[in-house]
Motif scaffolding. Structure first.
Motif, short mmCIF file in Angstrom:
data_model
loop_
_atom_site.label_atom_id
_atom_site.label_comp_id
_atom_site.label_asym_id
_atom_site.label_seq_id
_atom_site.Cartn_x
_atom_site.Cartn_y
_atom_site.Cartn_z
N SER A 156 35.38 -21.20 76.87
CA SER A 156 34.41 -22.08 76.20
C SER A 156 34.26 -21.72 74.72
O SER A 156 34.18 -22.61 73.87
CB SER A 156 33.06 -22.00 76.89
OG SER A 156 33.15 -22.48 78.21
N VAL A 157 34.24 -20.44 74.43
CA VAL A 157 34.13 -20.03 73.03
C VAL A 157 35.39 -20.41 72.27
O VAL A 157 35.33 -20.82 71.10
CB VAL A 157 33.82 -18.52 72.92
CG1 VAL A 157 33.96 -18.02 71.50
CG2 VAL A 157 32.42 -18.25 73.44
N ALA A 158 36.55 -20.32 72.91
CA ALA A 158 37.79 -20.74 72.25
C ALA A 158 37.74 -22.23 71.94
O ALA A 158 38.18 -22.67 70.86
CB ALA A 158 38.99 -20.41 73.14
N LEU A 159 37.21 -23.03 72.85
CA LEU A 159 37.07 -24.47 72.58
C LEU A 159 36.10 -24.73 71.44
O LEU A 159 36.34 -25.60 70.59
CB LEU A 159 36.60 -25.19 73.84
CG LEU A 159 37.61 -25.29 74.98
CD1 LEU A 159 36.94 -25.87 76.23
CD2 LEU A 159 38.80 -26.13 74.57
N LEU A 160 35.01 -23.98 71.40
CA LEU A 160 34.06 -24.12 70.28
C LEU A 160 34.70 -23.75 68.96
O LEU A 160 34.49 -24.41 67.95
CB LEU A 160 32.83 -23.23 70.52
CG LEU A 160 31.76 -23.76 71.44
CD1 LEU A 160 30.69 -22.71 71.65
CD2 LEU A 160 31.15 -25.02 70.89
N ARG A 161 35.50 -22.69 68.98
CA ARG A 161 36.18 -22.27 67.75
C ARG A 161 37.13 -23.35 67.27
O ARG A 161 37.20 -23.66 66.08
CB ARG A 161 36.92 -20.96 68.00
CG ARG A 161 37.47 -20.31 66.75
CD ARG A 161 38.14 -18.99 67.05
NE ARG A 161 37.23 -17.98 67.54
CZ ARG A 161 36.49 -17.20 66.75
NH1 ARG A 161 36.55 -17.33 65.45
NH2 ARG A 161 35.70 -16.29 67.27
N ASP A 162 37.87 -23.98 68.20
CA ASP A 162 38.79 -25.06 67.83
C ASP A 162 38.03 -26.26 67.28
O ASP A 162 38.45 -26.89 66.32
CB ASP A 162 39.62 -25.49 69.04
CG ASP A 162 40.61 -24.43 69.47
OD1 ASP A 162 40.89 -23.50 68.67
OD2 ASP A 162 41.11 -24.52 70.61
N ALA A 163 36.89 -26.59 67.91
CA ALA A 163 36.10 -27.73 67.45
C ALA A 163 35.50 -27.47 66.07
O ALA A 163 35.43 -28.37 65.24
CB ALA A 163 34.98 -28.02 68.45
N ALA A 164 35.11 -26.23 65.81
CA ALA A 164 34.53 -25.90 64.50
C ALA A 164 35.60 -25.91 63.42
O ALA A 164 35.31 -26.18 62.26
CB ALA A 164 33.85 -24.54 64.57
N ALA A 165 36.84 -25.62 63.80
CA ALA A 165 37.92 -25.58 62.82
C ALA A 165 38.46 -26.97 62.49
O ALA A 165 39.13 -27.15 61.48
CB ALA A 165 39.05 -24.70 63.33
N ALA A 166 38.18 -27.95 63.35
CA ALA A 166 38.67 -29.31 63.11
C ALA A 166 38.02 -29.87 61.85
O ALA A 166 36.87 -29.58 61.56
CB ALA A 166 38.34 -30.19 64.32
N PRO A 167 38.76 -30.67 61.12
CA PRO A 167 38.18 -31.25 59.90
C PRO A 167 37.00 -32.15 60.22
O PRO A 167 36.92 -32.75 61.29
CB PRO A 167 39.33 -32.06 59.30
CG PRO A 167 40.38 -32.14 60.33
CD PRO A 167 40.12 -31.08 61.34
N ALA A 168 36.07 -32.22 59.29
CA ALA A 168 34.85 -33.00 59.50
C ALA A 168 35.16 -34.48 59.70
O ALA A 168 34.44 -35.18 60.40
CB ALA A 168 33.92 -32.82 58.31
#
Length: 97
Positions: free
Chosen positions: A48-60
């Protein structure tokens, strides 16, 4: 703190949790359902944290909501419905059963 700082702190805590779970497994064994559940839950948290990290890294721009389409209140042109069947009633020139 930034989001990345918070995610890094959570990742450190999860690493500590994984080490602690490993020590518990050595002491209690891996055969019990409780130990397997704790290991599985810790792995789910890591995913879940890995998914959050990927989502936070995605461009706005990729996270923006889709643009809404306004549908007018005016009636549609009747010519759109020529040669169509009324749902459940059949063709216009025939009676319903």
């Amino acid at each position: 703190m930034s989001v990345q700082d918070d995610l890094t702190a959570v990742q450190r805590c999860l690493d500590d949790l994984a080490r602690s779970v490993g020590r518990l497994e050595k002491q209690l064994g891996t055969g019990g359902i409780e130990m397997r559940r704790v290991r599985t839950d810790a792995n789910h948290l890591r995913e879940s944290v890995a998914l959050l990290r990927d989502a936070a890294a995605a461009p706005a721009a990729a996270q923006r909501k889709p643009e809404l389409v306004t549908i007018p209140d005016t009636p549609y042109d009747d010519s759109l419905w020529i040669d169509t069947d009324d749902e459940g009633l059949g063709a216009r020139d025939r009676r319903a059963p």
